[in-house]
Scaffold this active site. Sequence first.
Site, mmCIF file in Angstrom:
data_model
loop_
_atom_site.group_PDB
_atom_site.id
_atom_site.type_symbol
_atom_site.label_atom_id
_atom_site.label_comp_id
_atom_site.label_asym_id
_atom_site.label_seq_id
_atom_site.Cartn_x
_atom_site.Cartn_y
_atom_site.Cartn_z
ATOM 1 N N GLY A 24 -8.736 -8.453 3.983
ATOM 2 C CA GLY A 24 -9.745 -7.408 3.902
ATOM 3 C C GLY A 24 -10.172 -6.928 5.273
ATOM 4 N N LYS A 57 0.850 -1.187 0.000
ATOM 5 C CA LYS A 57 0.000 0.000 0.000
ATOM 6 C C LYS A 57 0.883 1.234 0.000
ATOM 7 C CE LYS A 57 -3.869 -2.388 0.542
ATOM 8 N NZ LYS A 57 -4.955 -2.431 -0.460
ATOM 9 N N GLY A 76 -3.348 -5.380 4.806
ATOM 10 C CA GLY A 76 -2.719 -4.270 4.106
ATOM 11 C C GLY A 76 -2.570 -3.095 5.046
ATOM 12 N N ASP A 102 -1.348 -5.385 -5.352
ATOM 13 C CA ASP A 102 -2.800 -5.269 -5.297
ATOM 14 C C ASP A 102 -3.378 -5.687 -6.646
ATOM 15 O OD1 ASP A 102 -5.547 -4.182 -4.687
ATOM 16 O OD2 ASP A 102 -4.442 -3.460 -2.949
ATOM 17 N N GLU A 103 -4.689 -5.935 -6.646
ATOM 18 C CA GLU A 103 -5.314 -6.423 -7.880
ATOM 19 C C GLU A 103 -5.307 -5.381 -8.988
ATOM 20 O OE1 GLU A 103 -8.754 -4.715 -5.439
ATOM 21 O OE2 GLU A 103 -6.861 -5.760 -5.089
ATOM 22 N N HIS A 113 -6.249 -13.976 -6.910
ATOM 23 C CA HIS A 113 -7.122 -12.936 -6.360
ATOM 24 C C HIS A 113 -8.509 -13.082 -6.976
ATOM 25 C CE1 HIS A 113 -8.580 -9.071 -4.945
ATOM 26 N NE2 HIS A 113 -7.464 -8.898 -4.268
ATOM 27 N N ARG A 114 -9.523 -12.794 -6.189
ATOM 28 C CA ARG A 114 -10.908 -13.004 -6.634
ATOM 29 C C ARG A 114 -11.619 -11.705 -6.986
ATOM 30 N NH1 ARG A 114 -14.409 -14.144 -1.107
ATOM 31 N NH2 ARG A 114 -13.697 -12.316 0.036
#
Length: 301
Positions: A229, A43, A252, A71-72, A158-159
Amino acid sequence: MRLQDVIFPQSITRAHKGPRFGIEDARKILGVYDRPLVGTIVKPKVGLDPAGTAAVAEAAVRGGLDLVKDDETLTDQSFCPLIPRLEAVMSSLDRVEKETGKKAFYAVNVTAGADRILERAEEAVDHGANMVMIDVLTAGFSSLETLSQNLNVPVHVHRTMHGAFTRDKSHGISMLVIAKLVRMMGGTNLHTGSYMGKMSRETEENDLCRDALREEWGGYKRVFPVASGGVYPAKVHGNLDGYGIDCIVQAGGGVHGHPDGTTAGARAMVQATEAWLKHIDLVEYAKDHKELEVALKFWGC
């Protein structure tokens, strides 16, 4: 109408090889066998250049983390090109390993169109990647299978975008179905949801996904569920109670937002995991572990 589950016949499961790297393989690479893995996401998610990304990754691993991931939304943008970013991060992780002996994965996001993803991933591996990441619902399940079968590194899955069809219970597709497909197609780690955190889901569905990834099925290797998350040290125990030792707990902001910085935040997450393993109350454990103590005062218990 909602697709809740699917039972695949052997003719289909035999047609797919599952993960090339499973839980046991990832543990062997790291030399970590007796505890959950602890990870973080770099981040800010976008905006850092390669040097900035590497600095965050190095600080996290110095704090004891096992996994650092993109990150995605970060792939190969002009402000942070994939190969320069990868080289900078792996150089920093190599330095930490030489100095401390600590090994860690860097899951570099190689998501791209079907015509480019394998080439991009192979280039990443050629430049030192020890793990790649894919946004499976935007890149496609066949892309995941292609990576798994052709790369000699684990694949972090990652979803992102799943909420469009998994969250409304009146229609769509359950996360359980996604979990089964990811295991069949070769993922090593999969974001499945948290038992405690901003992206927590119903306990029953988390349980089903966990079991689909780790129970005996089709001869496939086992897959790490990833709790992520809104996770910070006080949320670690709830996720480990649900997932047990064979999981990755990931934060994160819950790492980088620590008042004393990223390395301290990483240590606090590791200390929270240690407390769970030792069956010691978190507040009690924090009395002798200052990073955890600061985290509990900052975010709460």
